[in-house]
Scaffold this active site. Structure first.
Site, PDB file in Angstrom:
ATOM      1  CB  CYS A   1      -0.986  -0.035   1.167  1.00 32.45           C
ATOM      2  SG  CYS A   1      -2.417   1.050   0.925  1.00 32.45           S
TER       3      CYS A   1
ATOM      4  CG  HIS B   1      -3.660  -3.593   3.431  1.00 27.26           C
ATOM      5  ND1 HIS B   1      -2.499  -3.187   4.040  1.00 27.26           N
ATOM      6  CD2 HIS B   1      -4.230  -2.471   2.893  1.00 27.26           C
ATOM      7  CE1 HIS B   1      -2.364  -1.879   3.890  1.00 27.26           C
ATOM      8  NE2 HIS B   1      -3.396  -1.429   3.200  1.00 27.26           N
TER       9      HIS B   1
END
Length: 493
Positions: A336, A434
């Site tokens: 991310c 994630h």
């Protein structure tokens, strides 16, 4: 049947409220009750994607898991995601509403109470009991006037409170009795019981302490809860819980050495838990002020303020360490915000995460990122490339990343598109997904690239086993029937 509710507030932050509610949720669910977790206001950069298309704090996600129910934005209607020392991103009922400074938030948060109560009543309509978690300290009388997180919510919802103190940090008698002294009389009347958490050693040594707290406050003792080591298998909520230094199951002779720089706005760091549990992995959280150690893999995890954290990384000289690591043949992975840092540039033209502007990235991937558009909140699944190992996880980010390494060498095939990027050398990986390390097949594949092997650790099973152990622990040491008797029926909205 009318649902009941009981609120758990703390004498301070990090006294164990979140874990306590998770354990009680699992224990009561096993008793056959329909249980729902609720936290009016949370402050955390660890968040989870909900089934209804929003985000909530990961502590409430764990509590929902303990109940065996899907995640809902109603479980945490107000979420503050810190982006610096004085400001946060504000998320209300799962959706971002912009940035807010701490002082400004104090003045208008009372206006959020109707939405908080609406979420609470929505959950109560599905439940036999709602377990409500407070935030910070019940004794923050300087914030009481506009409070929606602790006593302000308890009064608005007309529910009673159990106060939690942490004996491990010391001063638990003073903190519990002191709370009774400083809170307003009408708030003190709502506190019906207390729990002393994290007792180490012989519990009989504190028997007099429990008696004295009850005598001085008039509250019922619900129990003295011994420290439980299995809690380490549950994801931590707060970056303050990340102890610098070595972590995980590995040893100094581990096959795979992983280093993780601890940046100020680190987010969703529970991505690292499954890797740290691998027997052949030694994972080191590197605090600021230290050089990155010799290792096989450097991981840059998520960041709530990517440009600010990239600046912090450079101030520490970690950019130099990372480039030297790559020149020596080491691997780097960015997740991310960490993925965004690995590219050539990051632009934030609208000032979404801080002052508007653009900065150079680390240049280890030929991609660029622009922070714009709506936040992507979605569960995803696909296959790791080129091995085709299955991957599942979630995306939670603002920003679009494009460039040759993404177009030509994506890391993951999502079926309807591609995610991430891989450098031409194959030693630098970036992804927006994630949770990809929680998938055993994907984790084993990535470890194989590093010359290591997975021990077959099933992360989901480990977390569920820890929740069961926690529920057993609470059944043994808390008066759960007494807690149920304290729960008050939820009045109609």
């Amino acid at each position: 049947m009318v649902a009941k509710a009981l609120m758990f507030q703390g004498t301070g932050s990090s006294v164990g409220k979140s874990v306590l509610v998770a354990g009680l949720a699992r224990a009561l669910t096993r008793r056959g009750l329909r249980v729902r977790p609720f936290k009016p206001q949370n402050m955390s950069n660890n968040a989870a994607v909900t089934a209804d298309g929003g985000e909530i704090g990961r502590a409430q996600a764990l509590q929902a898991r303990a109940c065996g129910v899907p995640l809902s934005v109603d479980m945490n209607p107000v979420l503050l995601k810190p982006q610096g020392m004085t400001g946060s991103q504000l998320v209300v009922r799962g959706q971002m509403r912009g940035q807010v400074r701490a002082r400004d938030f104090q003045s208008f948060k009372r206006g959020l109470m109707p939405e908080v109560l609406a979420s609470f009543h929505a959950l109560a309509a599905q439940a036999d009991i709602v377990l409500v978690e407070g935030a910070g300290s019940a004794s923050e009388i300087n914030l009481r006037a506009d409070d929606i997180a602790n006593m302000g919510f308890a009064q608005a919802a007309d529910i009673d409170v159990v106060l939690v103190g942490d004996i491990d940090r010391g001063g638990v008698i003073a903190s519990l009795v002191g709370t009774a002294t400083v809170v307003a009389a009408q708030d003190a009347q709502r506190i019906k019981g207390f729990i002393v958490n994290r007792m180490r050693g012989d519990p009989t040594l504190f028997a007099t302490g429990m008696t004295e707290i009850a005598r001085m406050t008039g509250w019922r003792s619900v129990g003295l809860l011994p420290f439980l080591d299995r809690v380490r298998d549950l994801p931590a909520e707060d970056a303050a819980d990340l102890a610098p230094g070595a972590a995980g199951a590995g040893t100094g002779t581990s096959t795979v050495r992983v280093a993780v720089p601890c940046l100020p706005m680190i987010a969703n760091f529970d991505d690292l838990d499954p890797l740290a549990a691998e027997p052949e992995v030694s994972l080191t959280m590197v605090p600021r002020g230290r050089v990155l150690p010799a290792c096989d893999l450097v991981i840059l995890p998520g960041a709530k303020a990517t440009i600010a954290d990239l600046a912090a990384l450079r101030r520490e000289g970690w950019d130099i360490d990372i480039h030297a690591h790559v020149r020596r043949g080491g691997y780097v992975m960015g997740i991310c915000g960490g993925y965004q840092m690995l590219g050539r540039s990051i632009a934030d033209p609208a000032g979404i995460e801080g002052p508007p502007g653009a900065v150079d990235g680390l240049g280890l991937l030929d991609v660029t990122t622009v922070l714009e558009g709506s936040k992507r909140l979605e569960d995803v699944s696909g296959h790791l490339l080129p091995e085709r190992a299955p991957v599942r996880g979630y995306e939670m980010h603002i920003g679009r990343t494009t460039g040759p390494d993404h177009a030509n060498r994506p890391l993951i095939d999502l079926g309807d598109g591609y995610d991430g990027a891989v450098s031409p050398s194959g030693r630098v990986w970036g992804s927006y997904v994630h949770g990809l390390l929680a998938d055993g097949a994907a984790r084993a594949t990535l470890l194989a690239r590093l010359g290591g092997r997975s021990g077959g650790h099933d992360h989901d099973r480990t977390v569920d086993a820890a929740l069961d152990a926690l529920a057993d622990h609470m059944e043994a040491h808390l008066d759960i029937d007494g807690l149920l008797a304290m729960a008050r029926p939820v009045r109609a909205a």
